[in-house]
Design a protein around this motif. Structure first.
Motif, PDB file in Angstrom:
ATOM      1  N   ARG A 230       0.385  15.939 -11.226  1.00 55.84           N
ATOM      2  CA  ARG A 230       0.212  14.516 -11.554  1.00 55.84           C
ATOM      3  C   ARG A 230       0.498  13.631 -10.345  1.00 55.84           C
ATOM      4  NH1 ARG A 230       3.791  12.427 -15.680  1.00 55.84           N
ATOM      5  NH2 ARG A 230       5.204  14.027 -14.912  1.00 55.84           N
ATOM      6  N   ASN A 231       1.385  14.080  -9.478  1.00 59.72           N
ATOM      7  CA  ASN A 231       1.799  13.246  -8.333  1.00 59.72           C
ATOM      8  C   ASN A 231       2.718  14.063  -7.413  1.00 59.72           C
ATOM      9  OD1 ASN A 231       4.239  13.272  -9.845  1.00 59.72           O
ATOM     10  ND2 ASN A 231       3.583  11.440 -10.920  1.00 59.72           N
ATOM     11  N   THR A 232       3.169  13.445  -6.340  1.00 61.68           N
ATOM     12  CA  THR A 232       4.080  14.120  -5.407  1.00 61.68           C
ATOM     13  C   THR A 232       5.343  14.571  -6.131  1.00 61.68           C
ATOM     14  OG1 THR A 232       3.304  12.597  -3.706  1.00 61.68           O
ATOM     15  CG2 THR A 232       5.311  13.818  -3.213  1.00 61.68           C
ATOM     16  N   THR A 233       5.839  13.701  -6.991  1.00 59.30           N
ATOM     17  CA  THR A 233       7.077  13.992  -7.723  1.00 59.30           C
ATOM     18  C   THR A 233       6.943  15.305  -8.500  1.00 59.30           C
ATOM     19  OG1 THR A 233       7.420  11.623  -7.954  1.00 59.30           O
ATOM     20  CG2 THR A 233       8.687  13.030  -9.435  1.00 59.30           C
ATOM     21  N   GLU A 234       5.822  15.460  -9.201  1.00 62.19           N
ATOM     22  CA  GLU A 234       5.635  16.688  -9.973  1.00 62.19           C
ATOM     23  C   GLU A 234       5.477  17.900  -9.046  1.00 62.19           C
ATOM     24  OE1 GLU A 234       3.435  16.785 -13.809  1.00 62.19           O
ATOM     25  OE2 GLU A 234       2.175  18.226 -12.748  1.00 62.19           O
TER      26      GLU A 234
ATOM     27  N   ASN B 263       0.793  -1.230   0.000  1.00 62.04           N
ATOM     28  CA  ASN B 263       0.000   0.000   0.000  1.00 62.04           C
ATOM     29  C   ASN B 263       0.826   1.280   0.000  1.00 62.04           C
ATOM     30  OD1 ASN B 263      -2.837  -1.037   0.209  1.00 62.04           O
ATOM     31  ND2 ASN B 263      -1.832  -2.187   1.838  1.00 62.04           N
ATOM     32  N   ALA B 264       2.086   1.174   0.436  1.00 54.95           N
ATOM     33  CA  ALA B 264       2.928   2.372   0.410  1.00 54.95           C
ATOM     34  C   ALA B 264       3.293   2.716  -1.030  1.00 54.95           C
ATOM     35  CB  ALA B 264       4.178   2.160   1.243  1.00 54.95           C
ATOM     36  N   ALA B 265       3.222   1.720  -1.928  1.00 59.88           N
ATOM     37  CA  ALA B 265       3.503   1.991  -3.349  1.00 59.88           C
ATOM     38  C   ALA B 265       2.272   2.615  -3.995  1.00 59.88           C
ATOM     39  CB  ALA B 265       3.894   0.706  -4.066  1.00 59.88           C
TER      40      ALA B 265
ATOM     41  N   ALA C 158      -2.696  11.335  -4.776  1.00 56.62           N
ATOM     42  CA  ALA C 158      -4.022  10.736  -4.548  1.00 56.62           C
ATOM     43  C   ALA C 158      -3.955   9.202  -4.556  1.00 56.62           C
ATOM     44  CB  ALA C 158      -4.991  11.213  -5.628  1.00 56.62           C
ATOM     45  N   HIS C 159      -3.075   8.655  -5.398  1.00 50.99           N
ATOM     46  CA  HIS C 159      -3.109   7.197  -5.596  1.00 50.99           C
ATOM     47  C   HIS C 159      -2.659   6.408  -4.370  1.00 50.99           C
ATOM     48  CE1 HIS C 159       1.240   6.279  -6.131  1.00 50.99           C
ATOM     49  NE2 HIS C 159       1.319   7.540  -6.492  1.00 50.99           N
ATOM     50  N   LYS C 160      -2.011   7.071  -3.417  1.00 47.69           N
ATOM     51  CA  LYS C 160      -1.594   6.360  -2.193  1.00 47.69           C
ATOM     52  C   LYS C 160      -2.658   6.465  -1.111  1.00 47.69           C
ATOM     53  CE  LYS C 160       3.365   7.204  -2.890  1.00 47.69           C
ATOM     54  NZ  LYS C 160       3.897   5.912  -3.275  1.00 47.69           N
TER      55      LYS C 160
ATOM     56  N   SER D 217       8.733   8.444   6.490  1.00 48.68           N
ATOM     57  CA  SER D 217       9.671   7.711   5.633  1.00 48.68           C
ATOM     58  C   SER D 217       8.992   6.481   5.041  1.00 48.68           C
ATOM     59  CB  SER D 217      10.890   7.289   6.449  1.00 48.68           C
ATOM     60  OG  SER D 217      11.564   6.232   5.796  1.00 48.68           O
ATOM     61  N   ASN D 218       9.248   6.246   3.742  1.00 49.58           N
ATOM     62  CA  ASN D 218       8.644   5.082   3.080  1.00 49.58           C
ATOM     63  C   ASN D 218       9.420   3.797   3.346  1.00 49.58           C
ATOM     64  OD1 ASN D 218      10.794   5.997   1.432  1.00 49.58           O
ATOM     65  ND2 ASN D 218       9.982   4.887  -0.305  1.00 49.58           N
ATOM     66  N   VAL D 219      10.521   3.891   4.101  1.00 51.86           N
ATOM     67  CA  VAL D 219      11.288   2.690   4.443  1.00 51.86           C
ATOM     68  C   VAL D 219      11.257   2.452   5.959  1.00 51.86           C
ATOM     69  CG1 VAL D 219      13.559   1.570   4.378  1.00 51.86           C
ATOM     70  CG2 VAL D 219      12.808   2.996   2.463  1.00 51.86           C
TER      71      VAL D 219
ATOM     72  N   ALA E 138       4.481  14.828   1.908  1.00 46.77           N
ATOM     73  CA  ALA E 138       3.482  14.090   2.703  1.00 46.77           C
ATOM     74  C   ALA E 138       2.955  12.854   1.966  1.00 46.77           C
ATOM     75  CB  ALA E 138       2.337  15.025   3.072  1.00 46.77           C
ATOM     76  N   ALA E 139       3.734  12.358   0.986  1.00 46.44           N
ATOM     77  CA  ALA E 139       3.263  11.202   0.197  1.00 46.44           C
ATOM     78  C   ALA E 139       2.918  10.015   1.091  1.00 46.44           C
ATOM     79  CB  ALA E 139       4.329  10.794  -0.822  1.00 46.44           C
ATOM     80  N   GLN E 140       3.724   9.802   2.154  1.00 50.29           N
ATOM     81  CA  GLN E 140       3.499   8.638   3.019  1.00 50.29           C
ATOM     82  C   GLN E 140       2.761   8.983   4.303  1.00 50.29           C
ATOM     83  OE1 GLN E 140       3.837   5.594   2.194  1.00 50.29           O
ATOM     84  NE2 GLN E 140       5.157   5.738   0.410  1.00 50.29           N
ATOM     85  N   SER E 141       2.424  10.250   4.484  1.00 47.92           N
ATOM     86  CA  SER E 141       1.690  10.596   5.709  1.00 47.92           C
ATOM     87  C   SER E 141       0.225  10.897   5.423  1.00 47.92           C
ATOM     88  CB  SER E 141       2.345  11.783   6.412  1.00 47.92           C
ATOM     89  OG  SER E 141       2.403  12.899   5.545  1.00 47.92           O
TER      90      SER E 141
ATOM     91  N   GLU F 261      15.146  10.624   2.637  1.00 46.73           N
ATOM     92  CA  GLU F 261      14.252  11.065   1.556  1.00 46.73           C
ATOM     93  C   GLU F 261      14.089  10.021   0.458  1.00 46.73           C
ATOM     94  OE1 GLU F 261      12.506  13.721   2.083  1.00 46.73           O
ATOM     95  OE2 GLU F 261      13.681  14.147   3.879  1.00 46.73           O
ATOM     96  N   HIS F 262      12.916  10.063  -0.149  1.00 48.34           N
ATOM     97  CA  HIS F 262      12.626   9.317  -1.375  1.00 48.34           C
ATOM     98  C   HIS F 262      13.361  10.020  -2.527  1.00 48.34           C
ATOM     99  CE1 HIS F 262      10.028   8.026  -4.777  1.00 48.34           C
ATOM    100  NE2 HIS F 262       9.648   7.018  -4.007  1.00 48.34           N
ATOM    101  N   HIS F 263      13.713   9.287  -3.565  1.00 52.94           N
ATOM    102  CA  HIS F 263      14.424   9.910  -4.701  1.00 52.94           C
ATOM    103  C   HIS F 263      13.677  11.133  -5.247  1.00 52.94           C
ATOM    104  CE1 HIS F 263      16.620   5.853  -5.594  1.00 52.94           C
ATOM    105  NE2 HIS F 263      17.036   6.448  -4.500  1.00 52.94           N
TER     106      HIS F 263
HETATM  107  C1  LIG Z   1       8.094   9.545   0.689  1.00 55.51           C
HETATM  108  C2  LIG Z   1       7.710   9.549  -0.763  1.00 55.51           C
HETATM  109  N1  LIG Z   1       7.845  10.669  -1.463  1.00 55.51           N
HETATM  110  C3  LIG Z   1       7.520  10.737  -2.760  1.00 55.51           C
HETATM  111  C4  LIG Z   1       7.030   9.635  -3.423  1.00 55.51           C
HETATM  112  C5  LIG Z   1       6.695   9.759  -4.866  1.00 55.51           C
HETATM  113  O1  LIG Z   1       5.327   9.603  -5.089  1.00 55.51           O
HETATM  114  P1  LIG Z   1       4.767   9.589  -6.556  1.00 55.51           P
HETATM  115  O2  LIG Z   1       5.423   8.429  -7.258  1.00 55.51           O
HETATM  116  O3  LIG Z   1       3.295   9.409  -6.402  1.00 55.51           O
HETATM  117  O4  LIG Z   1       5.142  10.866  -7.188  1.00 55.51           O
HETATM  118  C6  LIG Z   1       6.886   8.431  -2.752  1.00 55.51           C
HETATM  119  C7  LIG Z   1       6.407   7.234  -3.449  1.00 55.51           C
HETATM  120  O5  LIG Z   1       6.498   6.129  -3.001  1.00 55.51           O
HETATM  121  C8  LIG Z   1       7.236   8.383  -1.378  1.00 55.51           C
HETATM  122  O6  LIG Z   1       7.127   7.264  -0.677  1.00 55.51           O
END
Ligand SMILES: Cc1ncc(COP(=O)(O)O)c(C=O)c1O
Length: 400
Positions: free
Chosen positions: A89-93, A27-29, A220-222, A170-172, A197-200, A118-120
């Protein structure tokens, strides 16, 4: 919170994987979507589909209104104003948007402040800008329990980084960072701060006024919503002063001799967006708030506790992140000496269990842990105690 009833809203949970009942623990993905969200997408295409902000005919006005209704819904969800909610589109954008807009403020020999967890998505956009401007990245470390070093953070913030971007959860490690405190220090020092806040956002009630950051980004997708919809919350005065991110249709006011831009948030929404996704995201927020975030947290804590108790018995296991459930979200990632995470995930998938294995787009974090990869199980509202028991039992069987 009636998990069985919730499960009935998720048809995919009745399907099989490798001829076993699907146990979805990734679900974190991305999370699964309830029928309320899926039906709303269908309804939009059956009844309301038109491009937004372009037509003077009722169908287009209706589509625009529905799109804007979600903005209003998101602003209520965040305790923000409508003008502070940008759809991406997503957190990344969302993060790239902010990084791009703040590029001109980054000067040679400046540093941009991040953390070691941090996530990439919250490293690479800043790296690109730092490289272009001759600046550096500095990172706040975390301790062996998975908590950020706040003294070090304060010291670095006082050195006035060009920008500070930090993950809420953190996603890990699952660690939930005290972003309220970090925002307070940053704002006191005049440093701009973004909270990833992607994971919160899927697990914790996000209140933009309480967090008091300059920007908050999530997907939104998470959180039961459609793929391809992200949110950027930005303080109004900052969005007003920022240059546009992308140029194109809709984000302009006038393109004749001089181009003038529309007011935010439309200034940052060039081109045709994922209208049906945004419209249906409202249903996901309704669904989550009906369950209630306190119930979500309690449910996930219970599942975490079962997973922790079971996994602790596995020989040579190393569970990453805080041992205190109150300080983490509903995910558990671990490494087992002598077992590659991909092999574990593959063997679990043969039992119908979907977990994540790899570096989780957080390679620097894994390096700090002294690992190349980990296996991660992440829970959400529809996961049951039986599923977690089953996951633990099958993992033990594989290891044995
Ligand atoms: C902490 C964190 N930040 C950013 C992202 C990126 O999210 P997205 O792929 O929806 O842009 C993720 C995705 O797993 C994440 O876990």
């Amino acid at each position: 919170m009636n998990v069985e009833q919730i499960r009935n809203d998720f048809p995919i949970l009745k399907t099989t994987m490798n001829r076993r009942r699907l146990v979805y623990l990734d679900n974190a993905a991305t999370t699964q979507k309830p029928i309320q969200v899926v039906n709303e997408i269908k309804r939009f295409y059956y009844e309301s589909n038109a491009n937004i902000r372009r037509g003077v005919y009722p169908l287009s006005e209706e589509a625009t209104e529905q799109y804007e209704n979600t903005r209003e819904r998101v602003s209520r969800f965040l305790n923000a104003s409508k003008e502070e909610v940008v759809f991406t589109r997503n957190t990344t954008e969302s993060i790239n948007l902010v990084a791009y807009c703040f590029e001109k403020e980054v000067k040679k020999n400046d540093f941009i402040l991040l953390t070691d967890m941090e996530h990439h998505s919250n490293i690479v956009p800043w790296y690109l800008i730092a490289r272009k401007k001759g600046a550096r990245l500095k990172k706040i470390p975390f301790d062996k329990n998975g908590f950020l070093d706040f003294d070090y953070a304060e010291k670095l913030i006082e050195e006035k980084p060009a920008f500070f971007s930090v993950t809420h959860a953190s996603n890990v490690l699952g660690t939930v960072n005290n972003v309220e405190k970090l925002s307070k220090i940053a704002r006191k020092n005049g440093v701009k701060i973004l909270v990833d806040a992607a994971q919160s956002a899927p697990h914790i009630k996000i209140n933009s006024r309480r967090i008091n950051a300059d920007f908050i980004a999530f997907s939104a997708h998470k959180m039961l919503g459609p793929l391809g919809v992200g949110v950027l919350y930005g303080r109004k005065e900052l969005l007003n002063s920022m240059p546009p991110f992308m140029g194109g249709g809709e984000m302009i006011e006038d393109v004749s001799r001089n181009i003038t831009f529309a007011e935010p948030p439309v200034k940052f929404e060039a081109g045709t967006p994922n209208v049906e996704g945004v419209v249906a995201f409202k249903k996901a927020l309704d669904y989550l708030e009906k369950i209630g975030f306190e119930n979500i947290e309690m449910h996930e804590r219970k599942l975490l506790e079962i997973a922790f108790d079971g996994l602790r018995e596995v020989k040579n296991i190393r569970i990453h992140g805080p041992a205190d459930f109150r300080k983490r979200t509903g995910l558990i990632s671990f490494s087992i000496l002598g077992f590659h995470p991909h092999d574990l995930a593959y063997e679990l998938s043969r039992k119908g269990i979907a977990v994540r294995a790899g570096h989780h787009c957080a390679q620097p974090l894994l390096e700090k842990l002294g690992e190349n990869a980990s296996t991660r199980a992440s829970f959400y509202v529809y996961n049951t105690v039986e599923e977690v028991d089953f996951f633990v039992k099958e993992l033990k069987a594989i290891v044995n």
